[in-house]
Design a protein around this motif. Structure first.
Motif, short mmCIF file in Angstrom:
data_model
loop_
_atom_site.label_atom_id
_atom_site.label_comp_id
_atom_site.label_asym_id
_atom_site.label_seq_id
_atom_site.Cartn_x
_atom_site.Cartn_y
_atom_site.Cartn_z
N TYR A 1 1.84 14.87 -4.04
CA TYR A 1 3.18 14.77 -3.46
C TYR A 1 4.24 14.35 -4.49
N ARG B 1 0.88 9.18 1.38
CA ARG B 1 -0.06 10.14 1.99
C ARG B 1 0.20 10.33 3.47
N ASP B 2 0.54 9.23 4.18
CA ASP B 2 0.80 9.32 5.61
C ASP B 2 2.07 10.14 5.89
N PHE B 3 3.10 9.96 5.07
CA PHE B 3 4.35 10.70 5.28
C PHE B 3 4.19 12.16 4.89
N ALA B 4 3.33 12.43 3.90
CA ALA B 4 3.05 13.79 3.43
C ALA B 4 4.34 14.56 3.14
N ALA C 1 -0.74 4.79 0.16
CA ALA C 1 -1.16 5.21 1.50
C ALA C 1 0.05 5.64 2.33
N LEU C 2 1.19 4.97 2.15
CA LEU C 2 2.39 5.34 2.88
C LEU C 2 2.84 6.75 2.50
N ASP D 1 0.86 -1.20 0.00
CA ASP D 1 0.00 0.00 0.00
C ASP D 1 0.89 1.24 0.00
#
Length: 315
Positions: free
Chosen positions: A214, A178-181, A175-176, A172
């Motif tokens: 990103y 997006r989480d790290f942004a 998603a990683l 995923d």
């Protein structure tokens, strides 16, 4: 004839010395032919090995099996090696062969040169206080990837203040991200195994490319190998090439079986990887397909590259 002294000439008879002269008289420690003299084993020097009688000219001095060895070539062109040191004759006199001065200086210079570079081949930076870690991060798929990157690029990464983080796979990846942004000063570099067209990993990266928000702050690259183990040059394990493991067989277990190492359990896999990792001395023991990708990631998170779309490795 009158009786009395015999009519003959008297001689002084020599003393019958049953034991010979005093063996302790003089320098009884001295070897026949004189004491051994240290002599540098320069190329072309003609010497004789006392024990075997082998006589020849010095053609090489090298370190082998933890000792210095001198190689002598006889008049027939045959070459034989002997431990450097005592036990030789030079012009009939005992000699202790030593490493040539020029060779010692060359070895020292080579050692200093090696010490001035890191395992990645970079010039080692002077020792400085620990640097505060950058906000940017370099992500790898698992423990083995992280350990290999640490062994070869660890000094460079510490000098740059870059932290390597492990991912438990990249299933995923979007998603990683997006989480790290990630941002311009908080970049994200990701190394993916087996990134070739048609693979699951390739499709995952394609999906991650759709995270446009990103994209310019993320760099994803990969190597074509099934596992990071395969990025170690096969010569380090005595192979010309890595073997092909049949479908249905765990790749790592299959590799260990090919090596003749224990391969039944995960503990066997862990120990096997440690042995493989132990064969890696520097960047020269890795395949170029991995070297280039890791260097690209390090540049991205440290140099401040201009950014761009998320990159894939097409094999």
């Amino acid at each position: 004839m009158a009786l009395g002294a015999p009519d003959c000439q008297v001689y002084d008879a020599p003393v019958n010395d049953r034991y010979g002269r005093d063996v302790l008289a003089g320098d009884w420690k001295a070897a026949r032919g004189g004491r051994a003299t240290p002599i540098e084993a320069e190329t072309g020097l003609v010497v004789e090995d006392v024990e075997t009688g082998w006589c020849g000219a010095v053609v090489a001095v090298e370190k082998a099996g933890g000792m210095q060895v001198v190689h002598l070539e006889d008049r027939r062109g045959r070459v034989k090696g002997f431990p450097l040191g005592p036990g030789f004759l030079v012009e009939g006199r005992p000699a202790v062969l030593t490493v040539p001065t020029a060779r010692r200086k060359a070895d020292l210079a080579q050692a200093r040169k090696a010490a001035s570079r890191t395992a990645s081949g970079s010039i080692a930076a002077p020792r400085t206080p620990a640097r505060v870690a950058r906000r940017s991060r370099l992500f790898v798929e698992g423990r083995h990837d992280a350990e290999l990157v640490e062994k070869v690029w660890g000094d460079d990464l510490r000098a740059e203040g870059v932290v390597v983080e492990m991912l438990d796979g990249v299933d995923d990846l979007a998603a990683l991200i997006r989480d790290f942004a990630p941002t311009a000063d908080r970049r994200m570099g990701v190394l993916v195994d087996h990134l070739v067209p048609g693979t699951k990993e390739y499709r995952i990266v394609e999906e991650a490319r759709r995270v446009r928000r990103y994209a310019q702050h993320v760099c994803i690259v990969g190597h074509p190998y099934v596992d990071v183990w395969e990025s170690v040059r096969p010569e380090r394990l005595g192979w010309e090439r890595w073997p092909t493991i049949p479908r249905g067989t765990s790749w790592k277990h299959g590799i260990l079986a090919e090596l003749g190492w224990p391969h039944e359990t995960q503990a066997d896999v862990a120990r096997g990887w440690k042995r493989i990792l132990g064969t890696v001395r520097s960047y020269a023991d890795l395949q170029p397909e991995l070297l280039g990708r890791v260097e690209e990631l390090i540049d991205f998170v440290t140099v401040g590259a201009s950014g761009g779309p998320i990159a894939g490795q097409d094999g």
